[in-house]
Design a protein around this motif. Structure first.
Motif, PDB file in Angstrom:
ATOM      1  N   ALA A 229       0.849  -1.194   0.000  1.00  0.00           N
ATOM      2  CA  ALA A 229       0.000   0.000   0.000  1.00  0.00           C
ATOM      3  C   ALA A 229       0.879   1.236   0.000  1.00  0.00           C
ATOM      4  CB  ALA A 229      -0.921   0.007   1.225  1.00  0.00           C
ATOM      5  N   ASP A 230       0.329   2.340  -0.456  1.00  0.00           N
ATOM      6  CA  ASP A 230       1.044   3.608  -0.477  1.00  0.00           C
ATOM      7  C   ASP A 230       1.484   3.972   0.933  1.00  0.00           C
ATOM      8  OD1 ASP A 230       2.145   5.922  -1.408  1.00  0.00           O
ATOM      9  OD2 ASP A 230       0.269   6.833  -2.073  1.00  0.00           O
ATOM     10  N   GLY A 231       2.609   4.663   1.036  1.00  0.00           N
ATOM     11  CA  GLY A 231       3.141   5.038   2.339  1.00  0.00           C
ATOM     12  C   GLY A 231       4.183   4.044   2.814  1.00  0.00           C
ATOM     13  N   PHE A 232       4.635   4.217   4.045  1.00  0.00           N
ATOM     14  CA  PHE A 232       5.736   3.405   4.552  1.00  0.00           C
ATOM     15  C   PHE A 232       5.361   2.568   5.766  1.00  0.00           C
ATOM     16  CE2 PHE A 232       7.628   7.033   2.325  1.00  0.00           C
ATOM     17  CZ  PHE A 232       8.218   6.319   1.289  1.00  0.00           C
ATOM     18  N   ASP A 233       4.059   2.503   6.065  1.00  0.00           N
ATOM     19  CA  ASP A 233       3.568   1.580   7.075  1.00  0.00           C
ATOM     20  C   ASP A 233       3.534   0.172   6.487  1.00  0.00           C
ATOM     21  OD1 ASP A 233       0.859   0.153   8.190  1.00  0.00           O
ATOM     22  OD2 ASP A 233       1.903   1.272   9.754  1.00  0.00           O
ATOM     23  N   ALA A 234       3.953  -0.812   7.272  1.00  0.00           N
ATOM     24  CA  ALA A 234       3.999  -2.181   6.745  1.00  0.00           C
ATOM     25  C   ALA A 234       2.623  -2.723   6.414  1.00  0.00           C
ATOM     26  CB  ALA A 234       4.687  -3.096   7.756  1.00  0.00           C
ATOM     27  N   GLY A 235       1.600  -2.287   7.152  1.00  0.00           N
ATOM     28  CA  GLY A 235       0.255  -2.795   6.899  1.00  0.00           C
ATOM     29  C   GLY A 235       0.126  -4.249   7.308  1.00  0.00           C
ATOM     30  N   ASP A 236      -0.442  -5.041   6.433  1.00  0.00           N
ATOM     31  CA  ASP A 236      -0.710  -6.448   6.714  1.00  0.00           C
ATOM     32  C   ASP A 236       0.577  -7.262   6.562  1.00  0.00           C
ATOM     33  OD1 ASP A 236      -1.538  -9.093   6.794  1.00  0.00           O
ATOM     34  OD2 ASP A 236      -3.342  -8.735   5.594  1.00  0.00           O
ATOM     35  N   VAL A 237       1.252  -7.508   7.682  1.00  0.00           N
ATOM     36  CA  VAL A 237       2.546  -8.189   7.624  1.00  0.00           C
ATOM     37  C   VAL A 237       2.392  -9.630   7.143  1.00  0.00           C
ATOM     38  CG1 VAL A 237       4.547  -8.929   8.973  1.00  0.00           C
ATOM     39  CG2 VAL A 237       3.526  -6.681   9.373  1.00  0.00           C
ATOM     40  N   ARG A 238       1.305 -10.280   7.524  1.00  0.00           N
ATOM     41  CA  ARG A 238       1.088 -11.659   7.045  1.00  0.00           C
ATOM     42  C   ARG A 238       0.976 -11.693   5.521  1.00  0.00           C
ATOM     43  NH1 ARG A 238      -3.233 -14.482  11.263  1.00  0.00           N
ATOM     44  NH2 ARG A 238      -1.905 -14.355  13.128  1.00  0.00           N
ATOM     45  N   ALA A 239       0.316 -10.687   4.960  1.00  0.00           N
ATOM     46  CA  ALA A 239       0.198 -10.626   3.503  1.00  0.00           C
ATOM     47  C   ALA A 239       1.552 -10.356   2.855  1.00  0.00           C
ATOM     48  CB  ALA A 239      -0.815  -9.560   3.101  1.00  0.00           C
ATOM     49  N   LEU A 240       2.364  -9.521   3.488  1.00  0.00           N
ATOM     50  CA  LEU A 240       3.713  -9.284   2.983  1.00  0.00           C
ATOM     51  C   LEU A 240       4.541 -10.558   2.996  1.00  0.00           C
ATOM     52  CD1 LEU A 240       4.591  -5.895   4.718  1.00  0.00           C
ATOM     53  CD2 LEU A 240       4.674  -6.302   2.249  1.00  0.00           C
ATOM     54  N   VAL A 241       4.459 -11.298   4.085  1.00  0.00           N
ATOM     55  CA  VAL A 241       5.201 -12.550   4.192  1.00  0.00           C
ATOM     56  C   VAL A 241       4.723 -13.535   3.123  1.00  0.00           C
ATOM     57  CG1 VAL A 241       5.576 -14.568   5.654  1.00  0.00           C
ATOM     58  CG2 VAL A 241       5.776 -12.263   6.620  1.00  0.00           C
ATOM     59  N   ARG A 242       3.425 -13.583   2.909  1.00  0.00           N
ATOM     60  CA  ARG A 242       2.880 -14.485   1.893  1.00  0.00           C
ATOM     61  C   ARG A 242       3.378 -14.085   0.503  1.00  0.00           C
ATOM     62  NH1 ARG A 242      -1.772 -14.311   3.723  1.00  0.00           N
ATOM     63  NH2 ARG A 242      -2.684 -12.675   2.440  1.00  0.00           N
ATOM     64  N   ALA A 243       3.386 -12.778   0.217  1.00  0.00           N
ATOM     65  CA  ALA A 243       3.883 -12.307  -1.084  1.00  0.00           C
ATOM     66  C   ALA A 243       5.350 -12.660  -1.260  1.00  0.00           C
ATOM     67  CB  ALA A 243       3.679 -10.801  -1.206  1.00  0.00           C
ATOM     68  N   ALA A 244       6.130 -12.477  -0.210  1.00  0.00           N
ATOM     69  CA  ALA A 244       7.553 -12.827  -0.275  1.00  0.00           C
ATOM     70  C   ALA A 244       7.735 -14.314  -0.538  1.00  0.00           C
ATOM     71  CB  ALA A 244       8.242 -12.429   1.024  1.00  0.00           C
ATOM     72  N   ARG A 245       6.942 -15.131   0.131  1.00  0.00           N
ATOM     73  CA  ARG A 245       7.042 -16.585  -0.040  1.00  0.00           C
ATOM     74  C   ARG A 245       6.710 -16.983  -1.483  1.00  0.00           C
ATOM     75  NH1 ARG A 245       3.271 -18.224   3.572  1.00  0.00           N
ATOM     76  NH2 ARG A 245       4.826 -17.927   5.202  1.00  0.00           N
ATOM     77  N   GLU A 246       5.666 -16.389  -2.031  1.00  0.00           N
ATOM     78  CA  GLU A 246       5.254 -16.731  -3.390  1.00  0.00           C
ATOM     79  C   GLU A 246       6.299 -16.292  -4.415  1.00  0.00           C
ATOM     80  OE1 GLU A 246       1.469 -14.838  -3.583  1.00  0.00           O
ATOM     81  OE2 GLU A 246       0.442 -16.430  -2.472  1.00  0.00           O
ATOM     82  N   LEU A 247       6.874 -15.117  -4.208  1.00  0.00           N
ATOM     83  CA  LEU A 247       7.903 -14.636  -5.130  1.00  0.00           C
ATOM     84  C   LEU A 247       9.171 -15.476  -5.028  1.00  0.00           C
ATOM     85  CD1 LEU A 247       7.188 -10.863  -4.654  1.00  0.00           C
ATOM     86  CD2 LEU A 247       7.249 -12.006  -6.884  1.00  0.00           C
ATOM     87  N   ARG A 248       9.539 -15.851  -3.819  1.00  0.00           N
ATOM     88  CA  ARG A 248      10.705 -16.722  -3.657  1.00  0.00           C
ATOM     89  C   ARG A 248      10.473 -18.060  -4.371  1.00  0.00           C
ATOM     90  NH1 ARG A 248      14.930 -17.141  -3.157  1.00  0.00           N
ATOM     91  NH2 ARG A 248      15.517 -18.222  -1.247  1.00  0.00           N
ATOM     92  N   ALA A 249       9.274 -18.589  -4.238  1.00  0.00           N
ATOM     93  CA  ALA A 249       8.968 -19.869  -4.884  1.00  0.00           C
ATOM     94  C   ALA A 249       9.047 -19.760  -6.398  1.00  0.00           C
ATOM     95  CB  ALA A 249       7.582 -20.345  -4.463  1.00  0.00           C
ATOM     96  N   ALA A 250       8.790 -18.550  -6.932  1.00  0.00           N
ATOM     97  CA  ALA A 250       8.854 -18.321  -8.380  1.00  0.00           C
ATOM     98  C   ALA A 250      10.265 -18.016  -8.861  1.00  0.00           C
ATOM     99  CB  ALA A 250       7.926 -17.174  -8.761  1.00  0.00           C
ATOM    100  N   GLY A 251      11.210 -17.911  -7.933  1.00  0.00           N
ATOM    101  CA  GLY A 251      12.601 -17.704  -8.312  1.00  0.00           C
ATOM    102  C   GLY A 251      13.177 -16.344  -7.983  1.00  0.00           C
ATOM    103  N   ALA A 252      12.404 -15.437  -7.395  1.00  0.00           N
ATOM    104  CA  ALA A 252      12.937 -14.119  -7.026  1.00  0.00           C
ATOM    105  C   ALA A 252      13.975 -14.272  -5.928  1.00  0.00           C
ATOM    106  CB  ALA A 252      11.807 -13.202  -6.560  1.00  0.00           C
TER     107      ALA A 252
END
Length: 230
Positions: free
Chosen positions: A64-87
């Motif tokens: 989301a816009d700004g520098f607040d982390a927001g939904d940390v679980r969603a961030l972790v999930r996004a990181a996991r999915e990107l790592r699984a794709a090779g990022a």
């Protein structure tokens, strides 16, 4: 100065990525939604770009816009999915309501990245204390770059800060590379290069027609030429 400077270009899609690589970019920052200053792209977008170019990709982790982390679980999930794709390289950075680094959020995401290299982005330009932030983050695994304009207002205002920080490289908290971006212009380059800055980040400068048109390989090539000459 013989060392080739790093040129990082913002890319939204495959067309951007191919044009940036053709123009001489060394690395791409992958984002979506520049109206919000760049958010996490879909995994499919990352995968398509990874298949289309050979240069390094750093993927934004920001929901989301700004520098607040927001939904940390969603961030972790996004990181996991990107790592699984090779990022394997990322861009992130979160502040709390006082302008201090949000260490719990950062540590939660970094646990998923498992030592991947990453950039702390321009949240540093909104921090309550830049020097204190650097020293608090210095032991986080994988941190190798700060993307900064030296000021929330951009490089014109932040240039003295950038020059001062460049002079401190190697000190505790100042080991990561200084990647300059945010209102960066070609006329800033000679002074920054003379100070030892060796990494530059462009977004709008790679798109003379604006954000509604793709990256221009010719515009990227102009920056590549200028950096190589400085």
């Amino acid at each position: 100065m013989s060392k080739r400077a790093v040129l990082e270009v913002i890319a939204l899609d495959v067309e951007d990525a191919v044009a940036a690589e053709t123009g001489g970019a060394d690395r791409l920052e992958l984002v979506t939604d520049m109206a919000a200053d760049g958010l996490t792209p879909p995994v499919a977008a990352f995968a398509g770009i990874r298949a289309a170019v050979d240069i390094s990709l750093r993927v934004m982790l920001r929901l989301a816009d700004g520098f607040d982390a927001g939904d940390v679980r969603a961030l972790v999930r996004a990181a996991r999915e990107l790592r699984a794709a090779g990022a394997d390289e990322f861009v992130l950075g979160f502040l709390d309501e006082t302008g201090e680094p949000d260490l719990p959020a950062l540590e939660s995401v970094l646990a998923e990245l498992d030592g991947c290299r990453w950039t702390f982005h321009r949240a540093i330009d909104r921090a309550a204390d830049r020097d204190a932030l650097r020293k608090r983050l210095c032991d986080l695994p994988g941190l190798d770059t700060y993307l900064t304009a030296g000021s929330a207002a951009g490089v014109d205002e932040g240039l003295p800060t950038l020059l001062a920080e460049a002079a401190r490289r190697g000190e505790p908290g100042y080991e990561p590379r200084l990647l300059v971006g945010g209102g960066l212009r070609l006329d800033h380059v000679p002074r920054l290069r003379a100070a030892g800055v060796d990494a530059f980040h462009i977004g709008g400068a790679a798109r003379p027609g604006g954000w509604d048109v793709p990256v221009s390989a010719a515009a990227v090539r102009e920056w590549r030429t200028a950096l190589d000459a400085a």
